[in-house]
Design an enzyme around this catalytic site. Structure first.
Site: not given
Length: 359
Positions: A41, A78
């Protein structure tokens, strides 16, 4: 695409067929509790960059499978990619969660919505699915997913997360026909999106109805359940000469398990507020059940985790049709070693319960 699947426990359990041990995968199994995820990330620069770069999404999807002998991979993405593709401008702020630059504030905003083409606006997701399938090389099945129309509409109208859901509930009670117009276009988008994932290689499809549990019973059936059923009816149910199982999960939806089972899905996710044995009695032989350990149990000592895993297995009882999971996602503060303890316990305990596992 490699159609040979070396570990098909998940697919068999979802179709209520005998398995040697109870399969386990975890919601949010690729996430912030893993140091390798945090590294990826940081390297990507943002959560959206992680999602929108197929190679990075593939890397993160596979990370938990390197650590744990899980029985499925779930696409790293997502639920809000769909409204983002519809032009609402999604971003994630540290500590504040998702936000939309252009939330829906009028009938004109809703009228402008168009169903995105998954191979165009959401191509990065489908490319990730294709890449993950290739890298998995048949180790375990790949789960694709999307948010439910009600949940996506909630974010789209509220503009992000909400504590009181004032805007979406005002729309529900004041202008129900307008809300139905919104839900219908989102349901079309979700159906096409999931079918795109299946065509790209997803072997299971799951719909997350995160906010269904905030609704009153009649409102749930009208504004959430009806659109879940519409999606199930529109999904591709066979690919690569196999059935593509469909899982529905409403968080806080314990009151409506029978209704969810009646949609035609193959499995219903159960959160930790429901007794799994009672849930099984209620749905009977219609669907498999997925769940339902309290995610906070993973903060406990290893021996307590084993006890809790054993209790969930006991609650479900003998016979096929159980997929072990948490009642919601892995929490960021969990020690990865605790996840390893849980996965090992589920396989060991379910395999030793009866000769032939839970067949």
């Amino acid at each position: 695409m490699n159609a040979v699947l070396h570990n098909d426990r998940l697919l068999r359990a979802l179709l209520r067929q005998p398995v040697d041990v109870t399969p386990i995968w975890l919601m949010r199994q690729a996430g912030r509790y893993l140091p390798e995820y945090r590294t990826a990330r940081a390297r990507a620069g943002s959560f959206m960059a992680l999602c929108q770069t197929p190679e990075r999404a593939c890397e993160v999807t596979l990370q938990p499978l390197v650590r744990f002998p899980l029985d499925a991979a779930i696409l790293f993405s997502d639920i809000l990619t769909v409204p983002d593709a519809m032009g609402l401008g999604l971003s994630f702020s540290e500590g504040e969660g998702p936000q939309f630059a252009r939330p829906l504030r009028s009938a004109a905003d809703i009228a402008r919505l168009a169903v995105p083409d998954p191979e165009v606006e959401l191509r990065y997701v489908l490319d990730a699915v294709r890449l993950i399938r290739r890298e998995l090389a048949g180790r375990v099945p790949l789960i694709g997913f999307a948010g439910s129309p009600w949940t996506l509409a909630t974010y789209m109208v509220e503009g992000g997360s909400s504590k009181d859901y004032a805007r979406i509930k005002a729309l529900l009670y004041d202008q129900p026909s307008l809300l139905h117009r919104l839900l219908n276009v989102v349901a079309q988008a979700v159906t096409i999106y999931l079918n795109g994932q299946i065509a790209a290689g997803a072997q299971v499809a799951m719909v997350f109805d995160t906010w269904g549990g905030i609704l009153a019973p009649r409102a749930y059936r009208e504004f959430s359940l009806a659109y879940l059923a519409q999606i199930v009816a529109g999904l591709t149910r066979e690919a690569e000469q196999r059935r593509v199982p469909i899982i529905l999960f409403t968080k806080g939806g314990g009151a409506w398990l029978e209704d969810l089972a009646a949609t035609g899905c193959d499995a219903v996710g159960v959160d930790w507020t429901v007794d799994l044995g009672e849930a099984r009695q209620r749905v009977g032989a219609r669907v498999a059940l997925q769940g339902n350990l309290d995610p906070a149990a993973l903060y406990a000592a290893p021996e307590r985790i084993r006890e809790q895993a054993a209790q969930v297995l006991t609650d479900f009882g003998a016979g096929p049709g159980h997929i072990f999971n948490l009642g919601h996602g892995v929490q960021p503060g969990v020690d990865p070693d605790r996840v390893a303890t849980l996965v090992a316990a589920v396989h060991e305990l379910s395999g030793s319960r009866l000769p032939g596992g839970n067949a």
